[in-house]
Design a protein around this motif. Structure first.
Motif, PDB file in Angstrom:
ATOM      1  N   ALA A   5       0.818  -1.208   0.000  1.00 57.96           N
ATOM      2  CA  ALA A   5       0.000   0.000   0.000  1.00 57.96           C
ATOM      3  C   ALA A   5       0.855   1.262   0.000  1.00 57.96           C
ATOM      4  O   ALA A   5       0.613   2.209  -0.761  1.00 57.96           O
ATOM      5  CB  ALA A   5      -0.926  -0.012   1.219  1.00 57.96           C
ATOM      6  N   PHE A   6       1.892   1.257   0.838  1.00 58.74           N
ATOM      7  CA  PHE A   6       2.766   2.433   0.937  1.00 58.74           C
ATOM      8  C   PHE A   6       3.471   2.700  -0.396  1.00 58.74           C
ATOM      9  O   PHE A   6       3.532   3.836  -0.877  1.00 58.74           O
ATOM     10  CB  PHE A   6       3.791   2.209   2.051  1.00 58.74           C
ATOM     11  CG  PHE A   6       4.655   3.388   2.331  1.00 58.74           C
ATOM     12  CD1 PHE A   6       4.226   4.406   3.178  1.00 58.74           C
ATOM     13  CD2 PHE A   6       5.904   3.514   1.742  1.00 58.74           C
ATOM     14  CE1 PHE A   6       5.026   5.507   3.433  1.00 58.74           C
ATOM     15  CE2 PHE A   6       6.711   4.603   1.986  1.00 58.74           C
ATOM     16  CZ  PHE A   6       6.277   5.608   2.842  1.00 58.74           C
ATOM     17  N   SER A   7       4.010   1.645  -1.017  1.00 61.65           N
ATOM     18  CA  SER A   7       4.774   1.839  -2.247  1.00 61.65           C
ATOM     19  C   SER A   7       3.895   2.275  -3.412  1.00 61.65           C
ATOM     20  O   SER A   7       4.293   3.137  -4.207  1.00 61.65           O
ATOM     21  CB  SER A   7       5.517   0.546  -2.597  1.00 61.65           C
ATOM     22  OG  SER A   7       4.601  -0.510  -2.798  1.00 61.65           O
ATOM     23  N   PHE A   8       2.698   1.728  -3.515  1.00 65.76           N
ATOM     24  CA  PHE A   8       1.858   2.085  -4.659  1.00 65.76           C
ATOM     25  C   PHE A   8       1.167   3.426  -4.465  1.00 65.76           C
ATOM     26  O   PHE A   8       0.952   4.150  -5.453  1.00 65.76           O
ATOM     27  CB  PHE A   8       0.828   0.981  -4.937  1.00 65.76           C
ATOM     28  CG  PHE A   8       1.349  -0.057  -5.874  1.00 65.76           C
ATOM     29  CD1 PHE A   8       1.172   0.070  -7.240  1.00 65.76           C
ATOM     30  CD2 PHE A   8       2.058  -1.143  -5.397  1.00 65.76           C
ATOM     31  CE1 PHE A   8       1.673  -0.878  -8.109  1.00 65.76           C
ATOM     32  CE2 PHE A   8       2.565  -2.094  -6.263  1.00 65.76           C
ATOM     33  CZ  PHE A   8       2.376  -1.972  -7.623  1.00 65.76           C
ATOM     34  N   LEU A   9       0.814   3.767  -3.245  1.00 65.81           N
ATOM     35  CA  LEU A   9       0.164   5.053  -3.042  1.00 65.81           C
ATOM     36  C   LEU A   9       1.136   6.208  -3.240  1.00 65.81           C
ATOM     37  O   LEU A   9       0.777   7.252  -3.791  1.00 65.81           O
ATOM     38  CB  LEU A   9      -0.449   5.120  -1.645  1.00 65.81           C
ATOM     39  CG  LEU A   9      -1.684   4.249  -1.406  1.00 65.81           C
ATOM     40  CD1 LEU A   9      -2.144   4.355   0.045  1.00 65.81           C
ATOM     41  CD2 LEU A   9      -2.811   4.653  -2.345  1.00 65.81           C
ATOM     42  N   ARG A  10       2.373   6.032  -2.831  1.00 69.84           N
ATOM     43  CA  ARG A  10       3.333   7.137  -2.898  1.00 69.84           C
ATOM     44  C   ARG A  10       4.129   7.146  -4.210  1.00 69.84           C
ATOM     45  O   ARG A  10       4.377   8.229  -4.762  1.00 69.84           O
ATOM     46  CB  ARG A  10       4.307   7.064  -1.724  1.00 69.84           C
ATOM     47  CG  ARG A  10       3.703   7.366  -0.384  1.00 69.84           C
ATOM     48  CD  ARG A  10       4.782   7.405   0.687  1.00 69.84           C
ATOM     49  NE  ARG A  10       5.641   8.569   0.516  1.00 69.84           N
ATOM     50  CZ  ARG A  10       5.481   9.721   1.165  1.00 69.84           C
ATOM     51  NH1 ARG A  10       4.472   9.856   2.016  1.00 69.84           N
ATOM     52  NH2 ARG A  10       6.305  10.726   0.953  1.00 69.84           N
ATOM     53  N   GLU A  11       4.550   5.993  -4.700  1.00 66.74           N
ATOM     54  CA  GLU A  11       5.518   5.976  -5.787  1.00 66.74           C
ATOM     55  C   GLU A  11       5.059   5.183  -7.012  1.00 66.74           C
ATOM     56  O   GLU A  11       4.940   5.731  -8.107  1.00 66.74           O
ATOM     57  CB  GLU A  11       6.851   5.392  -5.286  1.00 66.74           C
ATOM     58  CG  GLU A  11       7.501   6.200  -4.183  1.00 66.74           C
ATOM     59  CD  GLU A  11       7.936   7.577  -4.650  1.00 66.74           C
ATOM     60  OE1 GLU A  11       8.131   7.779  -5.873  1.00 66.74           O
ATOM     61  OE2 GLU A  11       8.062   8.476  -3.806  1.00 66.74           O
ATOM     62  N   PHE A  12       4.835   3.890  -6.840  1.00 70.96           N
ATOM     63  CA  PHE A  12       4.669   3.027  -8.001  1.00 70.96           C
ATOM     64  C   PHE A  12       3.451   3.372  -8.843  1.00 70.96           C
ATOM     65  O   PHE A  12       3.486   3.266 -10.075  1.00 70.96           O
ATOM     66  CB  PHE A  12       4.603   1.561  -7.568  1.00 70.96           C
ATOM     67  CG  PHE A  12       5.933   0.992  -7.180  1.00 70.96           C
ATOM     68  CD1 PHE A  12       7.111   1.626  -7.547  1.00 70.96           C
ATOM     69  CD2 PHE A  12       6.013  -0.175  -6.435  1.00 70.96           C
ATOM     70  CE1 PHE A  12       8.337   1.103  -7.189  1.00 70.96           C
ATOM     71  CE2 PHE A  12       7.244  -0.704  -6.078  1.00 70.96           C
ATOM     72  CZ  PHE A  12       8.404  -0.061  -6.448  1.00 70.96           C
ATOM     73  N   GLY A  13       2.361   3.773  -8.217  1.00 69.92           N
ATOM     74  CA  GLY A  13       1.153   4.086  -8.980  1.00 69.92           C
ATOM     75  C   GLY A  13       1.393   5.194  -9.988  1.00 69.92           C
ATOM     76  O   GLY A  13       1.152   5.034 -11.193  1.00 69.92           O
ATOM     77  N   VAL A  14       1.904   6.321  -9.525  1.00 70.46           N
ATOM     78  CA  VAL A  14       2.128   7.461 -10.413  1.00 70.46           C
ATOM     79  C   VAL A  14       3.338   7.225 -11.313  1.00 70.46           C
ATOM     80  O   VAL A  14       3.340   7.622 -12.486  1.00 70.46           O
ATOM     81  CB  VAL A  14       2.280   8.755  -9.580  1.00 70.46           C
ATOM     82  CG1 VAL A  14       3.494   8.687  -8.663  1.00 70.46           C
ATOM     83  CG2 VAL A  14       2.374   9.961 -10.497  1.00 70.46           C
TER      84      VAL A  14
ATOM     85  N   GLY B 183      -2.556  -2.072  -8.356  1.00 71.52           N
ATOM     86  CA  GLY B 183      -1.381  -2.577  -7.662  1.00 71.52           C
ATOM     87  C   GLY B 183      -1.727  -3.185  -6.321  1.00 71.52           C
ATOM     88  O   GLY B 183      -1.207  -4.259  -5.954  1.00 71.52           O
ATOM     89  N   MET B 184      -2.606  -2.522  -5.578  1.00 71.93           N
ATOM     90  CA  MET B 184      -2.992  -3.067  -4.269  1.00 71.93           C
ATOM     91  C   MET B 184      -3.862  -4.315  -4.429  1.00 71.93           C
ATOM     92  O   MET B 184      -3.797  -5.227  -3.602  1.00 71.93           O
ATOM     93  CB  MET B 184      -3.719  -1.999  -3.455  1.00 71.93           C
ATOM     94  CG  MET B 184      -2.789  -0.889  -2.968  1.00 71.93           C
ATOM     95  SD  MET B 184      -3.531   0.216  -1.762  1.00 71.93           S
ATOM     96  CE  MET B 184      -4.728   1.070  -2.795  1.00 71.93           C
TER      97      MET B 184
ATOM     98  N   ILE C  79      -6.169  -3.409   7.488  1.00 70.43           N
ATOM     99  CA  ILE C  79      -4.806  -2.946   7.790  1.00 70.43           C
ATOM    100  C   ILE C  79      -4.511  -1.630   7.056  1.00 70.43           C
ATOM    101  O   ILE C  79      -3.919  -0.702   7.632  1.00 70.43           O
ATOM    102  CB  ILE C  79      -3.774  -4.030   7.403  1.00 70.43           C
ATOM    103  CG1 ILE C  79      -3.968  -5.257   8.281  1.00 70.43           C
ATOM    104  CG2 ILE C  79      -2.351  -3.487   7.533  1.00 70.43           C
ATOM    105  CD1 ILE C  79      -3.095  -6.431   7.873  1.00 70.43           C
ATOM    106  N   ILE C  80      -4.937  -1.542   5.809  1.00 73.88           N
ATOM    107  CA  ILE C  80      -4.720  -0.301   5.050  1.00 73.88           C
ATOM    108  C   ILE C  80      -5.465   0.857   5.711  1.00 73.88           C
ATOM    109  O   ILE C  80      -4.925   1.963   5.870  1.00 73.88           O
ATOM    110  CB  ILE C  80      -5.173  -0.487   3.588  1.00 73.88           C
ATOM    111  CG1 ILE C  80      -4.243  -1.446   2.861  1.00 73.88           C
ATOM    112  CG2 ILE C  80      -5.227   0.847   2.858  1.00 73.88           C
ATOM    113  CD1 ILE C  80      -4.645  -1.733   1.425  1.00 73.88           C
ATOM    114  N   GLU C  81      -6.721   0.604   6.106  1.00 71.48           N
ATOM    115  CA  GLU C  81      -7.512   1.672   6.733  1.00 71.48           C
ATOM    116  C   GLU C  81      -6.917   2.101   8.071  1.00 71.48           C
ATOM    117  O   GLU C  81      -6.969   3.281   8.434  1.00 71.48           O
ATOM    118  CB  GLU C  81      -8.952   1.180   6.922  1.00 71.48           C
ATOM    119  CG  GLU C  81      -9.881   2.232   7.498  1.00 71.48           C
ATOM    120  CD  GLU C  81     -11.292   1.709   7.663  1.00 71.48           C
ATOM    121  OE1 GLU C  81     -12.145   2.480   8.149  1.00 71.48           O
ATOM    122  OE2 GLU C  81     -11.534   0.534   7.309  1.00 71.48           O
TER     123      GLU C  81
END
Length: 383
Positions: A214-223, A288-289, A310-312
């Motif tokens: 979640a951390f990697s896709f929300l901050r970096e990998f998604g964009v 991604g998630m 866990i994400i929430e």
């Protein structure tokens, strides 16, 4: 291959000297006089850097030569070779006498290519590359300014808005790219979750695989993945389209009609990218998630409900805002670079291919560079 001295002619009867390498013959022509000495001196240095072994000399096309030009001719090929070429030519006797006299006076001159210090050559190459990058950044900054000024000019004038071009660009850059972005981010999310689970299993912390994905896709990998895909898919399309229009002289026709090519071709594409990339980034984050959740459910026996809980609980909204906030900036840069490279096409199919490649490379490089700078900035700010 013709190598010109680059000095303009002073009259129709006079032309600056030049050198043309036709197979095994080096043809000298034009005026080799003091008027063109500086340009001819650079020309001689350029020619001496080439392999002139077993090359014959043709001086039959020389028109005017004075002592300054004759000295350069001797430096170019050496006195004996020059005198031999004169004997086989039909130029004026006074010209032959002058060149022969200069060659005799410079008989100790030996034809030898200049030696280039490898260190100086290496530094010169670096300097040229740095200069090229600086010129590229300067041109990009100017084009960005022109695009923004055109955008701010037409925003308060709805009659100049081009909805058809905008909607077509959104369809091409956004809707058509949606499946490949979703598939790629799903697969990368699965890989990240699998690798995270493999590493964290040794520490008994496999539950944190959820946080990692979640951390990697929300901050970096998604964009980042969405931007790189659009850089390769859409920036190249913009360059090829505008470049083909320039080759076919359609841009000249647009200017002849009193229309602004930036307003007509660039602004709709830039706005469409700034709309499409945030949407694709959001889809990439979700896909991604989902890929990570599938791996967690199969490998780690973490059900989707626990994954979402866990994400929430652990992942704040700030991470999503950081990732989605970078999307419009990346979209603007990708679109501007793609359009700029299209305008730089010189008028051939080869040039279209070269600038299309250049737009993809520059777009991906700028996206990764800005993402790195943004990551450091947000980390220092604690966001």
């Amino acid at each position: 291959m013709a190598i010109h001295s680059g000095h303009p002619s002073t009259s129709p009867e006079q032309s600056a000297g030049n050198v043309e390498l036709n197979g095994a013959s080096l043809v000298l022509s034009g005026d080799w006089t003091l008027t063109y000495y500086t340009a001819l001196s650079r020309l001689v240095q350029t020619v001496q850097e080439k392999d002139l072994a077993n090359v014959s000399l043709d001086v039959s096309q020389l028109t005017r030569v004075d002592t300054a030009g004759a000295s350069l001719l001797v430096k170019l090929m050496g006195g004996p070779a020059l005198v031999e070429a004169l004997n086989n030519s039909e130029i004026a006797n006074e010209q032959q006498a002058l060149i022969t006299a200069v060659a005799s006076a410079m008989k100790n001159e030996v034809f030898q290519p200049p030696r280039v210090n490898p260190v100086l050559g290496f530094l010169a190459d670096i300097g040229q590359k740095v200069t090229a990058v600086a010129q590229l950044l300067w041109l990009l900054a100017g084009f960005i300014g022109e695009t923004l000024s055109t955008l701010f000019y037409i925003l308060p004038r709805p009659s100049r808005w081009r909805f058809t071009s905008f909607v077509a660009a959104v369809h091409d850059t956004g809707l058509n790219a949606l499946p490949i972005v979703a598939l790629l981010t799903f697969l990368v999310g699965s890989v990240v979750a699998f690798l995270g689970a493999t590493v964290l299993q040794d520490f008994g912390a496999t539950i944190y695989t959820v946080n990692l994905v979640a951390f990697s896709f929300l901050r970096e990998f998604g964009v980042l993945l969405a931007a790189i895909l659009l850089a390769g898919r859409t920036a190249s399309s913009f360059t090829a389209h505008i470049g083909a229009m320039k080759v076919n002289e359609e841009l000249d026709a647009i200017r002849t009609l009193g229309l602004n090519p930036v307003e007509l071709l660039v602004v709709p594409r830039v706005l469409a990218m700034m709309v499409s990339l945030p949407v694709l980034t959001f889809v990439g984050m979700i896909s991604g998630m989902i890929g990570g959740a599938v791996v967690c459910a199969i490998t780690l026996e973490i059900p989707p409900s626990q994954f979402m809980a866990i994400i929430e609980r652990d992942i704040g909204l700030t991470h999503f805002l950081v990732g989605i906030g970078k999307a419009p900036v990346f979209a603007f840069l990708i679109a501007v670079i793609g359009c700029l490279e299209g305008f730089k096409v010189s008028g051939s199919a080869q040039s279209v291919g070269e600038h299309t490649t250049s737009s993809v490379v520059q777009s991906i490089f700028m996206v990764i560079l800005l993402d790195s700078i943004a990551a450091l900035f947000f980390m220092e700010m604690g966001w």
